[in-house]
Design a protein around this motif. Structure first.
Motif, PDB file in Angstrom:
ATOM      1  N   LYS A 201     -86.298  73.351  79.944  1.00 51.04           N
ATOM      2  CA  LYS A 201     -86.559  72.514  78.768  1.00 51.04           C
ATOM      3  C   LYS A 201     -85.435  72.615  77.731  1.00 51.04           C
ATOM      4  O   LYS A 201     -84.963  71.609  77.232  1.00 51.04           O
ATOM      5  N   THR A 202     -85.006  73.835  77.422  1.00 44.20           N
ATOM      6  CA  THR A 202     -83.975  74.015  76.395  1.00 44.20           C
ATOM      7  C   THR A 202     -82.714  74.692  76.923  1.00 44.20           C
ATOM      8  O   THR A 202     -81.753  74.865  76.185  1.00 44.20           O
ATOM      9  N   GLY A 203     -82.751  75.112  78.200  1.00 41.93           N
ATOM     10  CA  GLY A 203     -81.599  75.810  78.760  1.00 41.93           C
ATOM     11  C   GLY A 203     -81.691  77.314  78.610  1.00 41.93           C
ATOM     12  O   GLY A 203     -80.851  78.046  79.111  1.00 41.93           O
ATOM     13  N   GLN A 204     -82.740  77.782  77.912  1.00 42.60           N
ATOM     14  CA  GLN A 204     -82.944  79.218  77.769  1.00 42.60           C
ATOM     15  C   GLN A 204     -84.384  79.499  77.386  1.00 42.60           C
ATOM     16  O   GLN A 204     -85.093  78.623  76.910  1.00 42.60           O
ATOM     17  N   ALA A 205     -84.806  80.731  77.648  1.00 43.11           N
ATOM     18  CA  ALA A 205     -86.156  81.159  77.281  1.00 43.11           C
ATOM     19  C   ALA A 205     -86.139  82.668  77.117  1.00 43.11           C
ATOM     20  O   ALA A 205     -85.414  83.374  77.812  1.00 43.11           O
ATOM     21  N   LYS A 206     -86.950  83.156  76.183  1.00 41.00           N
ATOM     22  CA  LYS A 206     -87.000  84.587  75.897  1.00 41.00           C
ATOM     23  C   LYS A 206     -88.388  85.121  76.227  1.00 41.00           C
ATOM     24  O   LYS A 206     -89.391  84.530  75.853  1.00 41.00           O
ATOM     25  N   CYS A 207     -88.419  86.250  76.925  1.00 38.23           N
ATOM     26  CA  CYS A 207     -89.686  86.858  77.297  1.00 38.23           C
ATOM     27  C   CYS A 207     -90.356  87.459  76.058  1.00 38.23           C
ATOM     28  O   CYS A 207     -89.739  88.252  75.345  1.00 38.23           O
ATOM     29  N   PRO A 208     -91.629  87.102  75.811  1.00 39.80           N
ATOM     30  CA  PRO A 208     -92.321  87.650  74.646  1.00 39.80           C
ATOM     31  C   PRO A 208     -92.668  89.135  74.789  1.00 39.80           C
ATOM     32  O   PRO A 208     -92.910  89.802  73.792  1.00 39.80           O
ATOM     33  N   TYR A 209     -92.666  89.645  76.006  1.00 35.65           N
ATOM     34  CA  TYR A 209     -92.996  91.063  76.225  1.00 35.65           C
ATOM     35  C   TYR A 209     -91.801  91.977  76.030  1.00 35.65           C
ATOM     36  O   TYR A 209     -91.865  92.950  75.300  1.00 35.65           O
ATOM     37  N   CYS A 210     -90.713  91.687  76.724  1.00 34.43           N
ATOM     38  CA  CYS A 210     -89.593  92.635  76.740  1.00 34.43           C
ATOM     39  C   CYS A 210     -88.355  92.137  76.000  1.00 34.43           C
ATOM     40  O   CYS A 210     -87.411  92.883  75.821  1.00 34.43           O
ATOM     41  N   GLY A 211     -88.347  90.864  75.609  1.00 32.99           N
ATOM     42  CA  GLY A 211     -87.215  90.336  74.872  1.00 32.99           C
ATOM     43  C   GLY A 211     -86.042  89.907  75.729  1.00 32.99           C
ATOM     44  O   GLY A 211     -85.022  89.473  75.199  1.00 32.99           O
ATOM     45  N   THR A 212     -86.174  90.025  77.054  1.00 33.76           N
ATOM     46  CA  THR A 212     -85.092  89.577  77.927  1.00 33.76           C
ATOM     47  C   THR A 212     -84.932  88.070  77.783  1.00 33.76           C
ATOM     48  O   THR A 212     -85.903  87.326  77.784  1.00 33.76           O
ATOM     49  N   GLU A 213     -83.696  87.634  77.629  1.00 30.92           N
ATOM     50  CA  GLU A 213     -83.424  86.211  77.493  1.00 30.92           C
ATOM     51  C   GLU A 213     -82.831  85.694  78.799  1.00 30.92           C
ATOM     52  O   GLU A 213     -81.906  86.281  79.350  1.00 30.92           O
ATOM     53  N   TYR A 214     -83.393  84.610  79.267  1.00 30.79           N
ATOM     54  CA  TYR A 214     -82.908  83.944  80.478  1.00 30.79           C
ATOM     55  C   TYR A 214     -82.262  82.648  80.040  1.00 30.79           C
ATOM     56  O   TYR A 214     -82.865  81.870  79.311  1.00 30.79           O
ATOM     57  N   LYS A 215     -81.018  82.420  80.485  1.00 31.84           N
ATOM     58  CA  LYS A 215     -80.379  81.165  80.112  1.00 31.84           C
ATOM     59  C   LYS A 215     -79.502  80.659  81.245  1.00 31.84           C
ATOM     60  O   LYS A 215     -78.976  81.440  82.039  1.00 31.84           O
ATOM     61  N   LEU A 216     -79.353  79.345  81.274  1.00 36.02           N
ATOM     62  CA  LEU A 216     -78.503  78.737  82.286  1.00 36.02           C
ATOM     63  C   LEU A 216     -77.048  79.027  81.962  1.00 36.02           C
ATOM     64  O   LEU A 216     -76.647  79.011  80.795  1.00 36.02           O
ATOM     65  N   LYS A 217     -76.266  79.314  82.981  1.00 34.00           N
ATOM     66  CA  LYS A 217     -74.835  79.512  82.792  1.00 34.00           C
ATOM     67  C   LYS A 217     -74.223  78.218  82.269  1.00 34.00           C
ATOM     68  O   LYS A 217     -74.725  77.128  82.520  1.00 34.00           O
ATOM     69  N   ALA A 218     -73.128  78.352  81.565  1.00 37.13           N
ATOM     70  CA  ALA A 218     -72.424  77.186  81.035  1.00 37.13           C
ATOM     71  C   ALA A 218     -72.081  76.230  82.181  1.00 37.13           C
ATOM     72  O   ALA A 218     -71.599  76.654  83.224  1.00 37.13           O
ATOM     73  N   GLY A 219     -72.372  74.962  81.974  1.00 35.36           N
ATOM     74  CA  GLY A 219     -72.076  73.960  82.983  1.00 35.36           C
ATOM     75  C   GLY A 219     -73.191  73.727  83.984  1.00 35.36           C
ATOM     76  O   GLY A 219     -73.136  72.781  84.746  1.00 35.36           O
ATOM     77  N   GLU A 220     -74.209  74.589  83.990  1.00 38.95           N
ATOM     78  CA  GLU A 220     -75.340  74.426  84.907  1.00 38.95           C
ATOM     79  C   GLU A 220     -76.356  73.479  84.278  1.00 38.95           C
ATOM     80  O   GLU A 220     -76.636  73.547  83.088  1.00 38.95           O
ATOM     81  N   HIS A 221     -76.888  72.587  85.095  1.00 37.70           N
ATOM     82  CA  HIS A 221     -77.904  71.658  84.622  1.00 37.70           C
ATOM     83  C   HIS A 221     -79.024  71.611  85.643  1.00 37.70           C
ATOM     84  O   HIS A 221     -78.768  71.544  86.840  1.00 37.70           O
ATOM     85  N   PHE A 222     -80.253  71.644  85.149  1.00 33.26           N
ATOM     86  CA  PHE A 222     -81.404  71.556  86.041  1.00 33.26           C
ATOM     87  C   PHE A 222     -81.736  70.098  86.238  1.00 33.26           C
ATOM     88  O   PHE A 222     -81.959  69.377  85.279  1.00 33.26           O
ATOM     89  N   GLY A 223     -81.778  69.649  87.497  1.00 30.29           N
ATOM     90  CA  GLY A 223     -81.994  68.234  87.793  1.00 30.29           C
ATOM     91  C   GLY A 223     -83.424  67.886  88.086  1.00 30.29           C
ATOM     92  O   GLY A 223     -83.685  67.082  88.962  1.00 30.29           O
TER      93      GLY A 223
END
Length: 67
Positions: free
Chosen positions: A42-64
Protein backbone atom coordinates in the motif's frame (compact mmCIF):
# COMPACT_ATOMS: atom_id res chain seq x y z
CA UNK A 1 15.96 -2.53 18.96
CA UNK A 2 14.25 -1.93 15.67
CA UNK A 3 15.72 -2.79 12.34
CA UNK A 4 14.74 -2.31 8.73
CA UNK A 5 14.28 -5.23 6.36
CA UNK A 6 14.49 -4.41 2.66
CA UNK A 7 12.24 -6.53 0.51
CA UNK A 8 11.97 -7.35 -3.15
CA UNK A 9 8.52 -7.29 -4.71
CA UNK A 10 8.88 -11.08 -5.04
CA UNK A 11 9.15 -11.34 -1.24
CA UNK A 12 5.58 -10.10 -0.81
CA UNK A 13 2.65 -12.47 -0.80
CA UNK A 14 -0.04 -12.17 -3.52
CA UNK A 15 -1.86 -9.54 -1.46
CA UNK A 16 1.26 -7.40 -1.19
CA UNK A 17 2.23 -8.06 2.39
CA UNK A 18 4.47 -9.98 4.75
CA UNK A 19 4.09 -11.56 8.15
CA UNK A 20 6.18 -10.58 11.15
CA UNK A 21 8.07 -12.24 12.69
CA UNK A 22 9.72 -13.08 9.40
CA UNK A 23 12.65 -15.37 8.60
CA UNK A 24 14.14 -12.36 6.80
CA UNK A 25 14.28 -10.46 10.09
CA UNK A 26 16.54 -13.12 11.65
CA UNK A 27 14.55 -13.19 14.88
CA UNK A 28 15.32 -15.73 17.53
CA UNK A 29 12.56 -17.95 18.86
CA UNK A 30 12.67 -16.31 22.29
CA UNK A 31 12.30 -12.93 20.64
CA UNK A 32 9.19 -13.81 18.67
CA UNK A 33 5.69 -12.39 19.09
CA UNK A 34 2.24 -13.21 17.71
CA UNK A 35 2.19 -13.40 13.92
CA UNK A 36 0.95 -10.14 12.44
CA UNK A 37 0.19 -9.29 8.81
CA UNK A 38 1.74 -6.12 7.43
CA UNK A 39 0.52 -4.53 4.20
CA UNK A 40 3.73 -3.36 2.55
CA UNK A 41 2.41 -2.79 -0.98
CA UNK A 42 0.00 0.00 0.00
CA UNK A 43 2.69 2.53 0.96
CA UNK A 44 5.92 0.67 0.18
CA UNK A 45 6.65 0.06 3.85
CA UNK A 46 5.08 -1.17 7.07
CA UNK A 47 6.19 -1.26 10.69
CA UNK A 48 5.45 -4.10 13.09
CA UNK A 49 3.45 -2.86 16.10
CA UNK A 50 5.02 -5.53 18.33
CA UNK A 51 8.75 -5.33 17.70
CA UNK A 52 9.17 -2.16 15.64
CA UNK A 53 10.81 -3.95 12.71
CA UNK A 54 10.20 -1.98 9.54
CA UNK A 55 9.67 -3.78 6.26
CA UNK A 56 10.11 -1.76 3.10
CA UNK A 57 10.50 -2.33 -0.60
CA UNK A 58 13.98 -1.79 -1.96
CA UNK A 59 14.43 1.29 -4.11
CA UNK A 60 13.10 0.65 -7.60
CA UNK A 61 10.92 -2.30 -6.54
CA UNK A 62 7.22 -2.06 -7.32
CA UNK A 63 4.47 -4.47 -6.36
CA UNK A 64 2.30 -5.22 -9.39
CA UNK A 65 -0.81 -6.31 -7.55
CA UNK A 66 -4.27 -5.59 -8.81
CA UNK A 67 -6.34 -7.00 -11.60
Amino acid sequence: MSNTIELLAADLNPQGGVFCPSPKADMKLWNSHPKVYLDVAKTGQAKCPYCGTEYKLKAGEHFGGGH
